[in-house]
Design an enzyme around this catalytic site. Sequence first.
Site: not given
Ligand code: NG1
Length: 394
Positions: A27, A29, A118-120, A122, A165, A217
């Site tokens: 949290h 970036d 939480g592994l991206s 998307s 990501d 978020y």
């Molecule tokens: P994930 O866990 O992929 O939803 C999200 C944000 C990142 C970063 C993290 C927290 C998107 C695409 N990704 O990641 O940029 O802020 O939360 O560190 O919004």
Amino acid sequence: MRRNSSPVNGQTTRVIAPGRVNLIGEHIDYNGLPVLPVAIDRGLEVTFRGSDDSVISCVSRDERFDPVRFSLSETIERGPPGHWGNYVRAAGQALCRARGPLRGFEAQIVSSLPIAAGLSSSSALVVGIALAIIAENGLEFAPRELMILLAEAERYVGTAGGGMDQATILGGRHGHALHIGFDPLVLLPIPVPDSWRIVVASSLVPAAKSGAARRVYNARVEECRQALAEVARTLGEPVPDYVTLRTHWDTSVLLDVGKGALDDLHHRRFRHVLTEADRVTGAVEAMRRCDLVGFGRLMVASQVSLREDYEVSCPDLDELVDCSLAAGAAGARLTGAGFGGCVVSLVGEEECDALLDEMWTEYYLPRGLAEQGRSEVLFVARPSAGARVEEVTA
Ligand code: NG1
């Protein structure tokens, strides 16, 4: 990348886009501050054949996801909130705005990434579709230009995310973590010591970033901005951004000023951002000197900060972190946005099997999971290369 998948020659092309695990730097970036993720050896594949028009149609091998079909244009209407097709549309709209008009394709998507973990998954989809469009249309992008464009593109779905990501998925390096700074965007690969093992464990709580989790978020993004503006005003700093503030002032001074200038909630958010940024610096140093214990300690401090100050953990994530530490991990913390999803743990290779067995016994067996599902929820992630395009030979 070249134009290559014309249906005339029957060529099929595949994009492979990895997921990512963030080791530390959560949290921050979207506040422009550096993070330390790895691209992993699980991801998704987009296999496609070009078409003669602007239509993209995608099916997923996973039957929970219904087919997606739309025309590429500069204004693509969103599907229902939370629908997977919005990530496909996000990539299409951004590339049309940058380079349109463009030709589409028919694609099939197969993923080995758990969804909403939480592994991206998307962002892997956004990157995978974008690389397919780029390959199909013979477009050229400098890597950093594309990382920035796709970070912006994904905001189409309504999340005010940062750029970690997309940069990780595009820029991953085998055997390395990536120190990613955002102001300007710079990726510095750091070798992960050979004897370190990165263990990913799902809390089994979905971390879908739609609905309530998205609101939280986006609220955190806004709270960080408000805290920054107030502290910068108090200090008479003309450029209110976190990078400048950290360049001019020590964390201890900023936290003192924040304590006087901010209410309790904003002070805690502010404290997480600053201390997490310091932990990233410390973690890079620990990784460079192969200090597993030191790195692990910073992960534990990160989890405490995410739980207490940033309030993005949940009871299952906390329990899983405790379980991992009790099983011998040097460090463990939630990874990604939180609110559910996965825990990342760090352990030496010699202790890794015992850690996996104990986590399985203590966390998953009591929840009724069957042995054959084990590798879906609990696995060692290898630091891997970024996304790539390859031609498929029939
Ligand atoms: P994930 O866990 O992929 O939803 C999200 C944000 C990142 C970063 C993290 C927290 C998107 C695409 N990704 O990641 O940029 O802020 O939360 O560190 O919004």
